[in-house]
Design a protein around this motif. Structure first.
Motif, PDB file in Angstrom:
ATOM      1  N   LEU A 267     -47.133 -49.144  47.513  1.00 46.70           N
ATOM      2  CA  LEU A 267     -47.959 -50.048  48.323  1.00 46.70           C
ATOM      3  C   LEU A 267     -47.754 -51.493  47.914  1.00 46.70           C
ATOM      4  O   LEU A 267     -48.290 -52.407  48.530  1.00 46.70           O
ATOM      5  CB  LEU A 267     -49.451 -49.686  48.194  1.00 46.70           C
ATOM      6  CG  LEU A 267     -49.839 -48.322  48.727  1.00 46.70           C
ATOM      7  CD1 LEU A 267     -51.360 -48.175  48.755  1.00 46.70           C
ATOM      8  CD2 LEU A 267     -49.273 -48.057  50.116  1.00 46.70           C
ATOM      9  N   HIS A 268     -46.994 -51.721  46.847  1.00 42.53           N
ATOM     10  CA  HIS A 268     -46.780 -53.103  46.376  1.00 42.53           C
ATOM     11  C   HIS A 268     -45.267 -53.317  46.285  1.00 42.53           C
ATOM     12  O   HIS A 268     -44.584 -53.249  47.302  1.00 42.53           O
ATOM     13  CB  HIS A 268     -47.522 -53.263  45.041  1.00 42.53           C
ATOM     14  CG  HIS A 268     -47.606 -54.652  44.490  1.00 42.53           C
ATOM     15  ND1 HIS A 268     -47.333 -55.773  45.214  1.00 42.53           N
ATOM     16  CD2 HIS A 268     -47.945 -55.099  43.248  1.00 42.53           C
ATOM     17  CE1 HIS A 268     -47.485 -56.850  44.454  1.00 42.53           C
ATOM     18  NE2 HIS A 268     -47.853 -56.469  43.253  1.00 42.53           N
ATOM     19  N   ARG A 301     -47.262 -44.254  57.289  1.00 44.12           N
ATOM     20  CA  ARG A 301     -47.446 -45.705  57.307  1.00 44.12           C
ATOM     21  C   ARG A 301     -46.107 -46.348  57.617  1.00 44.12           C
ATOM     22  O   ARG A 301     -45.072 -45.851  57.143  1.00 44.12           O
ATOM     23  CB  ARG A 301     -47.929 -46.220  55.960  1.00 44.12           C
ATOM     24  CG  ARG A 301     -49.389 -45.989  55.779  1.00 44.12           C
ATOM     25  CD  ARG A 301     -50.094 -47.022  54.952  1.00 44.12           C
ATOM     26  NE  ARG A 301     -51.506 -46.942  55.362  1.00 44.12           N
ATOM     27  CZ  ARG A 301     -52.428 -47.798  55.043  1.00 44.12           C
ATOM     28  NH1 ARG A 301     -52.134 -48.820  54.298  1.00 44.12           N
ATOM     29  NH2 ARG A 301     -53.670 -47.657  55.455  1.00 44.12           N
ATOM     30  N   LEU A 302     -46.126 -47.403  58.351  1.00 39.23           N
ATOM     31  CA  LEU A 302     -44.876 -48.131  58.588  1.00 39.23           C
ATOM     32  C   LEU A 302     -44.660 -49.021  57.371  1.00 39.23           C
ATOM     33  O   LEU A 302     -45.333 -50.042  57.199  1.00 39.23           O
ATOM     34  CB  LEU A 302     -45.030 -48.957  59.872  1.00 39.23           C
ATOM     35  CG  LEU A 302     -43.748 -49.503  60.479  1.00 39.23           C
ATOM     36  CD1 LEU A 302     -42.745 -48.393  60.746  1.00 39.23           C
ATOM     37  CD2 LEU A 302     -44.073 -50.227  61.778  1.00 39.23           C
ATOM     38  N   MET A 303     -43.744 -48.607  56.513  1.00 37.09           N
ATOM     39  CA  MET A 303     -43.558 -49.345  55.262  1.00 37.09           C
ATOM     40  C   MET A 303     -42.961 -50.728  55.566  1.00 37.09           C
ATOM     41  O   MET A 303     -42.146 -50.873  56.479  1.00 37.09           O
ATOM     42  CB  MET A 303     -42.650 -48.572  54.295  1.00 37.09           C
ATOM     43  CG  MET A 303     -43.207 -47.218  53.900  1.00 37.09           C
ATOM     44  SD  MET A 303     -44.965 -47.230  53.449  1.00 37.09           S
ATOM     45  CE  MET A 303     -44.915 -48.005  51.860  1.00 37.09           C
ATOM     46  N   GLY A 304     -43.392 -51.731  54.782  1.00 37.24           N
ATOM     47  CA  GLY A 304     -42.929 -53.100  55.041  1.00 37.24           C
ATOM     48  C   GLY A 304     -43.738 -53.784  56.126  1.00 37.24           C
ATOM     49  O   GLY A 304     -43.405 -54.885  56.547  1.00 37.24           O
ATOM     50  N   PHE A 305     -44.781 -53.126  56.572  1.00 39.52           N
ATOM     51  CA  PHE A 305     -45.672 -53.725  57.564  1.00 39.52           C
ATOM     52  C   PHE A 305     -47.077 -53.818  56.991  1.00 39.52           C
ATOM     53  O   PHE A 305     -47.511 -52.941  56.254  1.00 39.52           O
ATOM     54  CB  PHE A 305     -45.725 -52.850  58.832  1.00 39.52           C
ATOM     55  CG  PHE A 305     -44.915 -53.411  59.956  1.00 39.52           C
ATOM     56  CD1 PHE A 305     -43.533 -53.421  59.879  1.00 39.52           C
ATOM     57  CD2 PHE A 305     -45.524 -53.959  61.077  1.00 39.52           C
ATOM     58  CE1 PHE A 305     -42.768 -53.945  60.903  1.00 39.52           C
ATOM     59  CE2 PHE A 305     -44.773 -54.484  62.108  1.00 39.52           C
ATOM     60  CZ  PHE A 305     -43.390 -54.479  62.021  1.00 39.52           C
ATOM     61  N   ARG A 308     -52.570 -57.299  52.822  1.00 37.59           N
ATOM     62  CA  ARG A 308     -53.988 -57.556  52.602  1.00 37.59           C
ATOM     63  C   ARG A 308     -54.359 -58.969  53.035  1.00 37.59           C
ATOM     64  O   ARG A 308     -55.441 -59.212  53.569  1.00 37.59           O
ATOM     65  CB  ARG A 308     -54.321 -57.329  51.124  1.00 37.59           C
ATOM     66  CG  ARG A 308     -55.708 -57.719  50.675  1.00 37.59           C
ATOM     67  CD  ARG A 308     -56.803 -56.914  51.366  1.00 37.59           C
ATOM     68  NE  ARG A 308     -56.746 -55.490  51.162  1.00 37.59           N
ATOM     69  CZ  ARG A 308     -57.089 -54.847  50.052  1.00 37.59           C
ATOM     70  NH1 ARG A 308     -57.513 -55.512  49.007  1.00 37.59           N
ATOM     71  NH2 ARG A 308     -57.017 -53.535  49.991  1.00 37.59           N
ATOM     72  N   TYR A 352     -51.487 -50.842  68.733  1.00 32.86           N
ATOM     73  CA  TYR A 352     -51.948 -50.358  67.424  1.00 32.86           C
ATOM     74  C   TYR A 352     -51.724 -51.447  66.368  1.00 32.86           C
ATOM     75  O   TYR A 352     -52.608 -51.772  65.571  1.00 32.86           O
ATOM     76  CB  TYR A 352     -51.175 -49.088  67.033  1.00 32.86           C
ATOM     77  CG  TYR A 352     -51.501 -48.581  65.639  1.00 32.86           C
ATOM     78  CD1 TYR A 352     -52.478 -47.607  65.428  1.00 32.86           C
ATOM     79  CD2 TYR A 352     -50.849 -49.101  64.500  1.00 32.86           C
ATOM     80  CE1 TYR A 352     -52.780 -47.157  64.153  1.00 32.86           C
ATOM     81  CE2 TYR A 352     -51.148 -48.658  63.225  1.00 32.86           C
ATOM     82  CZ  TYR A 352     -52.111 -47.678  63.061  1.00 32.86           C
ATOM     83  OH  TYR A 352     -52.419 -47.246  61.792  1.00 32.86           O
ATOM     84  N   ARG A 356     -54.543 -54.439  64.846  1.00 31.78           N
ATOM     85  CA  ARG A 356     -54.790 -54.443  63.390  1.00 31.78           C
ATOM     86  C   ARG A 356     -54.107 -55.606  62.700  1.00 31.78           C
ATOM     87  O   ARG A 356     -54.131 -55.724  61.488  1.00 31.78           O
ATOM     88  CB  ARG A 356     -54.316 -53.124  62.770  1.00 31.78           C
ATOM     89  CG  ARG A 356     -55.195 -51.955  63.154  1.00 31.78           C
ATOM     90  CD  ARG A 356     -54.569 -50.632  62.739  1.00 31.78           C
ATOM     91  NE  ARG A 356     -55.418 -49.511  63.099  1.00 31.78           N
ATOM     92  CZ  ARG A 356     -55.540 -49.003  64.328  1.00 31.78           C
ATOM     93  NH1 ARG A 356     -54.849 -49.529  65.313  1.00 31.78           N
ATOM     94  NH2 ARG A 356     -56.356 -47.983  64.568  1.00 31.78           N
ATOM     95  N   ASN A 361     -43.860 -57.609  56.425  1.00 28.62           N
ATOM     96  CA  ASN A 361     -44.119 -58.376  55.202  1.00 28.62           C
ATOM     97  C   ASN A 361     -42.802 -58.640  54.465  1.00 28.62           C
ATOM     98  O   ASN A 361     -41.730 -58.272  54.946  1.00 28.62           O
ATOM     99  CB  ASN A 361     -45.167 -57.674  54.322  1.00 28.62           C
ATOM    100  CG  ASN A 361     -44.721 -56.285  53.901  1.00 28.62           C
ATOM    101  OD1 ASN A 361     -43.598 -56.103  53.450  1.00 28.62           O
ATOM    102  ND2 ASN A 361     -45.601 -55.306  54.049  1.00 28.62           N
TER     103      ASN A 361
END
Ligand code: ACO
Length: 429
Positions: A267-268, A301-305, A308, A352, A356, A361
Motif C-alpha cells: 500500500l506504500h 484494488r487498482l494498484m498505483g491508483f 490518502r 467509480y 472517489r 499516483n
C-alpha cells in the motif's frame, strides 16, 4: 467573541469550552478538559490511520492534495525535476535552502566519500539466502549498520548527526547495489565516487568488466529525476515511522531500517512492484475492462491508483509519465506502457474512480521505467527507498530539533473486557 477559537458545548453537562485555533488546528490535549466529572479522563479524538491528525509541524514539504501541488521547501516539484539534481534536492530538504556552488561541491564530495561500506556488512549480506527479497536485505542491512557505527547513537551532537547523514546517503546505493548483485550471484562491484550519485548506483549494479563501459546518461538522468520525485512527501507512512522511532532517540540507522520496513508494504512503496505485477497479469489491452470490473466489484484494488492526500492528479505521476516516454525511446517500447495508458484512460472516465477521486499516483508509471531500464521487479521498492532517504533524514533532523516533540505514544480506546478473575484450566470450557 474571539476570532480564532472553537466553541464546543458538551451536551452531557451543558458546559461550553473555548479552544484556540492555530494553523486551522486545535490542540488535541485541549479536548481533555471536556469531562463529565473530575475523575473522567476527558475527551480524545479517534483517528485510525491518522487521517486528520497532525503529529508535528514541518517546514519541509508542502502538499495540497486537492489542487495536486507538491513543493519542497517552497520550490515546486516540476521546477526541481527539470533543473535540479537528486543530491542538490537532498541538500535542500535537509538544510532548507539550495546550496551555493561551494556548498554543493562539498556536500557531493562528503556523500560520495562515504559510499564504501564496512567489510563486515558486505560479508553479512552474503549470508542472505540466494532468493532473499532485496527489500528484506536492505532493511536488515541498514539496521546492522547501527552496530558498526555506534557513534550514530550520539543524536544530540550536531557533528555526529551530520556524519550519519553523509554516511547513510553515501552507503545506501552501495547496499542497494549489493542486494542486487547478491541476488543474482555476481561479485560485488565497489563504488566509483568519480561518478554522480545515480551513475554510481547503475555502475555498481551493472558493470561486468566491459572495456568501454559507460553509464547511459539519459538513463542516469531519468533515475536521478525519479529519485527527486520520491525524495519527500510529508508525513507518509514510512516518514511517520522514521519520526516515531526517532522520537525514542534511537540512532538514525535503526530509525531508517524501520522507515524502510514501512515502505516495503504494497500500500506504500511496494506499490510500484505491485503495479508491474498487475500490468503483467492484465497482459493485454483487451483484458482491461474485465479487470476494471473486478476492481469495481471490490475484488481487487487498482494498484498505483488512489492516494490518502491527492484527490487530484498526483503531480509526480505527470512528470513520471514524460520520463517514461524518454526512457522508452532509449530502451525500446515496453508493451506494459500501452496497457498502463489505456488503463488510466478507462479509469479516469469511469464513475467509480471519478466519484472517489482516484487518480494515478507516483507508482503507476515508475515501475514501467524501472523495468525498461532493466531493474528486476523486486528492486523497485529499494529504488523508492533510495529516493526517499533524504526526506527521512530531513524529517528526523527536524524532529530532533523540535522542542514540541515528545516520544510518540498514541492513545487507544480500550474496548476489551474489564476486570475479571483468573479461571483455572480445569474450570474452563
Ligand atoms: N483501487 C480501487 N479502489 C480504491 C483504490 C484503488 N487503488 N484506492 C481506494 N479505493 C476506494 C476504496 O475502496 C474506497 O471505496 P469505498 O468508499 O467504496 O469503500 C475509497 O476508494 C477510499 O479508499 P480508502 O482505502 O479509504 O483510501 P485511503 O486513503 O485509506 O488509501 C491508498 C489510500 C492506500 C493509497 C489506496 O488508495 C490504495 O490502496 N491504493 C493502491 C495502492 C497504491 O497505489 N499505493 C501507493 C500509494 S502512493 C505511495 O505510497 C507512494
Amino acid at each position: 467573541m474571539k476570532e480564532n477559537t472553537l466553541t464546543i458545548t458538551d451536551n452531557r453537562t451543558n458546559i461550553t469550552y473555548e479552544f484556540s485555533i492555530e494553523n486551522n488546528t486545535i490542540n488535541a490535549l485541549d479536548l481533555r478538559q471536556i469531562k463529565v466529572d473530575k475523575d473522567d479522563f476527558g475527551i480524545m479524538s479517534y483517528d485510525p490511520g491518522y487521517t486528520n491528525t497532525a503529529a508535528c509541524s514541518s517546514k519541509i514539504t508542502f502538499v495540497d492534495g486537492d489542487k495536486g501541488v507538491l513543493m519542497y521547501r517552497g520550490y515546486p516539484i516540476e521546477q526541481l525535476a527539470e533543473h535540479s539534481t537528486f543530491l542538490e534536492v537532498a541538500y535542500l530538504l535537509i538544510y532548507g535552502e539550495l546550496p551555493n556552488k561551494e556548498s554543493l561541491e562539498h556536500w557531493e564530495e562528503r556523500v560520495m566519500h562515504h559510499t564504501y561500506i564496512h567489510e563486515n556488512l558486505a560479508k553479512l549480506m552474503q549470508t542472505f539466502r540466494y532468493d532473499a527479497h532485496p527489500m528484506g536485505m536492505l532493511i536488515g542491512t541498514i539496521a546492522a549498520m547501527s552496530t558498526l557505527h555506534p557513534d550514530a547513537k550520539d543524536i544530540h551532537n550536531p557533528v555526529s548527526r551530520q556524519k550519519q547523514i553523509w554516511r547513510l546517503l553515501g552507503k545506501l546505493p552501495t547496499v542497494a547495489a549489493f542486494t542486487y548483485r547478491r541476488r543474482i550471484g555476481r561479485p560485488y562491484n565497489y563504488p566509483d565516487s568519480s561518478l554522480s550519485y545515480t551513475e554510481n548506483l547503475i555502475y555498481m549494479m551493472d558493470y561486468m568488466n566491459q572495456g568501454n563501459y559507460q553509464v547511459n546518461p539519459i538513463l542516469a538522468k531519468a533515475l536521478d529525476t525519479l529519485f527527486i520525485l520520491h525524495a519527500d512527501h510529508g508525513q507518509n507512512c514510512s516518514t511517520s515511522v522514521m519520526r516515531n522511532i526517532g522520537s525514542s532517540y534511537a540512532d538514525p540507522c535503526s530509525a531508517m531500517a524501520g522507515a524502510a520496513a514501512a515502505l516495503y508494504g504494497p500500500l506504500h512503496g511496494g506499490a510500484n512492484e505491485a503495479v508491474l505485477r498487475m500490468l503483467t497479469e492484465i497482459d493485454k489491452v483487451d483484458n482491461i475492462p474485465g479487470y476494471i470490473k473486478q476492481v469495481k466489484d471490490g475484488k481487487l484494488r487498482l494498484m498505483g491508483f488512489g492516494h490518502r492526500v491527492y484527490k487530484n492528479y498526483d503531480p509526480r505521476a505527470r512528470i513520471i509519465k514524460d520520463i517514461a516516454e524518454k526512457v522508452l525511446e532509449v530502451t525500446g517500447r515496453n508493451p506494459l506502457l500501452d496497457i498502463a495508458l489505456e488503463l488510466e484512460r478507462i479509469a479516469l472516465e469511469d464513475d467509480y474512480f471519478i466519484s472517489r477521486r482516484l487518480y494515478p499516483n507516483v507508482d503507476f508509471y515508475s515501475g514501467i521505467i524501472y523495468q525498461a531500464m532493466g531493474f528486476p521487479v523486486d528492486m523497485f521498492p529499494v529504488l523508492f527507498a533510495l529516493g526517499r532517504a533524504p526526506g527521512w533524514l530531513a524529517q528526523w533532523l527536524e524532529l530532533i530539533d523540535d522542542t514540541d516533540q515528545r516520544i510518540a505514544r498514541p492513545r487507544q480506546v480500550y474496548t476489551g473486557q474489564m476486570k475479571r478473575n483468573y479461571v483455572s484450566l480445569e474450570q474452563r470450557n
